[in-house]
Design an enzyme around this catalytic site. Structure first.
Site, PDB file in Angstrom:
ATOM      1  N   THR A 134       0.803  -1.227   0.000  1.00 14.81           N
ATOM      2  CA  THR A 134       0.000   0.000   0.000  1.00 14.81           C
ATOM      3  C   THR A 134       0.838   1.280   0.000  1.00 14.81           C
ATOM      4  O   THR A 134       0.300   2.372   0.195  1.00 14.81           O
ATOM      5  CB  THR A 134      -0.921  -0.004   1.235  1.00 14.81           C
ATOM      6  OG1 THR A 134      -0.136  -0.151   2.424  1.00 14.81           O
ATOM      7  CG2 THR A 134      -1.911  -1.162   1.156  1.00 14.81           C
ATOM      8  N   GLU A 135       2.134   1.156  -0.245  1.00 17.46           N
ATOM      9  CA  GLU A 135       3.008   2.321  -0.132  1.00 17.46           C
ATOM     10  C   GLU A 135       2.638   3.456  -1.071  1.00 17.46           C
ATOM     11  O   GLU A 135       2.808   4.642  -0.745  1.00 17.46           O
ATOM     12  CB  GLU A 135       4.464   1.895  -0.376  1.00 17.46           C
ATOM     13  CG  GLU A 135       5.098   1.082   0.743  1.00 17.46           C
ATOM     14  CD  GLU A 135       4.798  -0.406   0.656  1.00 17.46           C
ATOM     15  OE1 GLU A 135       5.432  -1.174   1.378  1.00 17.46           O
ATOM     16  OE2 GLU A 135       3.914  -0.799  -0.145  1.00 17.46           O
ATOM     17  N   SER A 136       2.113   3.136  -2.271  1.00 18.18           N
ATOM     18  CA  SER A 136       1.834   4.204  -3.231  1.00 18.18           C
ATOM     19  C   SER A 136       0.738   5.145  -2.749  1.00 18.18           C
ATOM     20  O   SER A 136       0.637   6.279  -3.219  1.00 18.18           O
ATOM     21  CB  SER A 136       1.472   3.630  -4.602  1.00 18.18           C
ATOM     22  OG  SER A 136       0.254   2.916  -4.556  1.00 18.18           O
ATOM     23  N   LEU A 138       0.807   6.504  -0.008  1.00 18.26           N
ATOM     24  CA  LEU A 138       1.532   7.506   0.777  1.00 18.26           C
ATOM     25  C   LEU A 138       2.564   8.245  -0.063  1.00 18.26           C
ATOM     26  O   LEU A 138       3.395   8.975   0.467  1.00 18.26           O
ATOM     27  CB  LEU A 138       2.241   6.826   1.959  1.00 18.26           C
ATOM     28  CG  LEU A 138       1.358   5.982   2.874  1.00 18.26           C
ATOM     29  CD1 LEU A 138       2.209   5.298   3.934  1.00 18.26           C
ATOM     30  CD2 LEU A 138       0.277   6.841   3.518  1.00 18.26           C
TER      31      LEU A 138
END
Length: 262
Positions: A134-136, A138
């Site tokens: 889910t980094e994208s 952020l």
């Protein structure tokens, strides 16, 4: 304060349990350091045959601790690079550990938690397990764990999950190769035990060398060079004490000496 990592030994099996259940076993520098240290120590322990990586509580690992991330957002680029390198060392240590590893995934795994699953040789989960890179969301990317996740699920799948930050369930994780098996929660320990038993029946050095063989086979190389390297590997194994014992035991129709007496 509770230890961030619990270490349990039962015969040839070492269990490493992430122990921050109130924070879904999220990483912070202390947990990263403890897990790296435990893995490094295990690499030199000839009595350990299998490492099982698991999480305490309902989650496997939620990835980065939010408080840690908040602190690093205010740090310099150099400080962030050093911080990321510590996580990179953990992932590489786990991926290259000269022992078979099993991820026991009883619940959600996100970000770096997915990296841990991908670095293990065998991953078994339950329907309660969910996954996400889910980094994208952020404005970030799963850069440090990307080599291991891509190796597990392939570049085509990685393009989708890295970009969209979608979460996915255990069935999809099985389809894309992140998990090897999905079993009911009450069957998880039995499924892990089955894999442990199979690994303990294999010759210790051969089981440990399997991941090296696979990794090197995937590297770009001249076919002739690779053929000679693989021929040299099997030749060394055949004449080694372990190889001689395994072949002898097979021909003599007896159990090899590395198997525990029943």
């Amino acid at each position: 304060m509770a230890e961030p990592l619990l270490i349990e030994r039962a015969g040839p099996v070492l269990r490493l349990r992430l122990n921050r259940p109130q924070l879904h076993n999220a990483f912070d520098p202390a947990l990263i350091a403890a897990l790296t240290s435990a893995l490094q120590a295990t690499a030199n322990d000839d009595a350990v045959r299998v490492v099982v990586l698991e999480g305490e509580g309902a989650s496997f690992s939620a990835g980065a601790d939010l408080q840690w991330m908040r602190g690093m957002a205010a740090a310099s680029e150099d400080e962030n690079r050093d911080d990321a390198l510590a996580l990179a060392r953990l992932m590489r240590t786990l991926d290259e550990l000269p022992l078979p590893t099993i991820a026991r995934v009883q619940g959600p795994a996100f970000g770096g938690g997915v990296g841990l699953v991908a670095c293990c040789d065998i991953a078994i989960g339950t329907p309660q397990a969910r996954f996400g890179l889910t980094e994208s969301r952020l404005g970030l990317l799963p850069a440090v764990i990307s080599p291991y996740v891509i190796a597990a699920i392939g570049p085509r799948q990685a393009r989708r999950w890295f970009a969209t930050a979608e979460t996915f369930d255990a069935d999809i994780a099985l389809q894309v190769g992140l998990l090897h098996r999905v079993v009911p929660a009450d069957a998880l320990d039995d499924a892990v035990a089955q894999q442990v038993a199979l690994l303990c029946r294999a010759a210790p050095r051969a089981a440990a060398a399997a991941k090296v063989l696979v990794r090197e086979a995937m590297l770009p190389a001249d076919p002739g060079v690779r053929d000679r390297a693989n021929a040299s590997l099997i030749a060394r194994l055949r004449v080694s004490p372990e190889g001689q014992e395994g072949i002898g035991a097979f021909l003599e129709k007896r159990a090899p000496r590395w198997l525990p007496e029943e």
